[in-house]
Design an enzyme around this catalytic site. Structure first.
Site, mmCIF file in Angstrom:
data_model
loop_
_atom_site.group_PDB
_atom_site.id
_atom_site.type_symbol
_atom_site.label_atom_id
_atom_site.label_comp_id
_atom_site.label_asym_id
_atom_site.label_seq_id
_atom_site.Cartn_x
_atom_site.Cartn_y
_atom_site.Cartn_z
ATOM 1 N N GLY A 224 12.879 -8.440 -3.729
ATOM 2 C CA GLY A 224 11.846 -7.495 -4.083
ATOM 3 C C GLY A 224 12.171 -6.788 -5.382
ATOM 4 N N ARG B 261 7.916 -9.849 -6.391
ATOM 5 C CA ARG B 261 9.201 -10.432 -6.010
ATOM 6 C C ARG B 261 9.622 -11.403 -7.104
ATOM 7 N NH1 ARG B 261 10.643 -9.098 -1.036
ATOM 8 N NH2 ARG B 261 12.197 -10.740 -0.786
ATOM 9 N N THR C 156 6.700 4.839 7.531
ATOM 10 C CA THR C 156 6.318 4.146 6.301
ATOM 11 C C THR C 156 7.376 3.126 5.871
ATOM 12 O OG1 THR C 156 4.943 6.007 5.621
ATOM 13 C CG2 THR C 156 5.631 4.463 3.891
ATOM 14 N N HIS D 95 0.103 4.114 2.792
ATOM 15 C CA HIS D 95 0.109 4.151 4.256
ATOM 16 C C HIS D 95 -1.085 5.014 4.651
ATOM 17 C CE1 HIS D 95 2.871 4.367 8.047
ATOM 18 N NE2 HIS D 95 1.628 4.039 8.341
ATOM 19 N N GLU E 65 7.081 -6.555 3.156
ATOM 20 C CA GLU E 65 8.017 -7.346 2.343
ATOM 21 C C GLU E 65 8.416 -8.630 3.064
ATOM 22 O OE1 GLU E 65 10.844 -5.958 -0.770
ATOM 23 O OE2 GLU E 65 11.100 -4.357 0.724
#
Length: 123
Positions: free
Chosen positions: A60, A111, A33, A67, A41
């Site tokens: 971030g 972000r 994950t 997932h 990202e």
């Protein structure tokens, strides 16, 4: 110029270095994950990179990701990020990741645009 609709996809192969057992996030030989999050990202960062001043970058701030399915060693997967909202220095994205069998992950990401030098001076 930052705007809604900017997008990018990052393609990766599941390698030993990004397996759950290797990264310590699990004990199976499947895509970890944290590796999936990193690919998502990366796609988000690159979706806006060309629209920024060279002195700026993005960092971030928040990620909310599910997932959904395992992906085995050697399998190719692609992470997609699309800008859905820009509010000043805050950028919101929709994320999705797929392998050869379909969707493996999805979520949202935030972000922020920062000046590289100013940000690093805070260390």
């Amino acid at each position: 110029m930052l705007k809604e609709g900017l997008d990018y996809s990052t393609e990766r192969i599941v390698e030993k270095s990004n397996l759950a057992v290797t990264m310590g996030s699990g004990d199976l030989q499947v895509l970890a994950t944290p590796a999936l999050v990193a690919a998502m990202e990366n796609a988000a960062m690159l979706a806006v990179a060309d629209a920024l001043d060279p002195t700026d970058t993005t960092v971030g701030g928040h990620i909310d990701m599910k997932h959904l399915r395992p992906t085995p060693l050697g399998e190719k997967f692609t992470a997609y990020a699309k800008v859905v909202r820009v509010e000043g220095k805050k950028i919101e994205y929709s994320l999705i990741a797929e392998d050869g069998k379909g969707v493996i992950g999805e979520g949202t990401h935030t972000r922020f645009v920062v000046n590289r030098e100013k940000f690093m001076s805070r260390l």
